[in-house]
Design an enzyme around this catalytic site. Sequence first.
Site: not given
Length: 491
Positions: A256-257, A260, A286
């Site tokens: 997820h990160e 980003h 997101e």
Amino acid sequence: MSAFDELMAFTHTTQALGQVAGRLGWDQETMMPRGAAEQRAEEMAAMESVLHARRVDPKVGEWLAAIDDAQLDQVGRAQMRHIRKSYARTMKVPADLAAEIAKVTSRAQGQWAQAREDEDVGAFLPVLEEVVGLKRQEGQALSDGGDVYDAMIDDYEPDMTAAQLGEMFDTMRPRLVALRAAVLEAEAPQALSGEFSTSTQMNMTRKLARAFGYDFAHGRVDKAVHPFSSGSGLDVRITTRTSDDDPFNCFYSTIHEVGHAAYEQGIDRAYLLTPLGQGVSMGVHESQSRIYENQIGRGRAFTGWLFEQMREAFGDFGIADADAFYGTVNRVHDGYIRTEADEVQYNLHIMLRFGLERALMAGDLAVGDLEAAWNDRFEADFGYAVDKPSNGVLQDVHWSVGLFGYFPTYSLGNVYAGCLNEAMRKALPGLDAQLAEGDTSAATGWLRENLQHHGGLRTPAETIEHASGVTPSPEPLLAYLEEKFGALYKL
Ligand code: ZN
């Protein structure tokens, strides 16, 4: 030098100072000794006042008055759109209020962490009350008599309103509730069990980050309570967390990160330290983390590769084969924690927070009643009661740092990711064969070329439209979820 060139040079330095301030925040979450919190609050307030002084510098107003945007090229006009908006916003908020918010939220973050550890909501409420009061003052200053909560949402997702979000959530809610009910009645896949060494998890973390194209020459991975990504351009850092019995938490937080961070690392270097050199909105940001984490990372193809990697790293961990593993990764389960929620239930957690913070900002809900309101709403939506504050109202850092209007952008990101995934799959018909080998380069390359590279060049909605070719709507996400979980749970 033209007024535009002078303004851009000044903005460049302001952006550089903003990156420094951001790195103080990163340090506070990763390296800073606990006893330094009070001093750090002063340091961050000092940085904030320097930044504020630059943002309201009369020279900026003079340059803005002298520049004719119509004479600029597309990039110049886009830079001006961001600078003019940011200037107008900053001019509305008094300097002492901005400094007070920086100081109080820094203190509140420390008190939230302690209260969460002690399961003591009462210890956190007084400072939260201060934060809510200050943020409402800020919202009133920003809103020109309009809706306070809309003014806050606009900070994270320009041009979006609570009414639009409410309408989107009203569309999503019944279909998600129905899907959840059907899935929870069906036979559940096997859950993961056993102990997983945290040092092996951290090694896997680096492997996963590399697999998704994270550039370690321009970033680093550390541990923190709440995973996040920080910085833009040439220094984009991420954090993750480990848990002995739940390596998926670590792996999928990391992916997820990385999503980003890949966005920030992937932006055209020509935009470095300018307003275009960072993600255009939290919702678009997101969308990148979600499509990496879910549509790519939790798909059948990629989980096949991950299964082999985990077998290599941990030995036999009790899951028979890659098909069973796919079910385990996507297992829909009861749980209190938003960041651990599966794809089916995640947006229900967001809708809960959206409703509560909308009421807080409207003055319809008192801070003293927040815990009870949370617990009532949770039980109504999920069918069981919150057992302790760290599983309820104290679970997220956001409100302590004044991030009201931020939560709905998580669901917006899921909606955008649904649109992007549909377009990406059409453009890359052979994608799954590559993902099955752990090769994400076609997917991440498509996202970089069509979305990440352009940074803040277009508005958020235009950014998604440019990449996906469609006006953002929740339909692709809902269709994807119903198809994926319908097949997995044989509904
Ligand atoms: Zn995120």
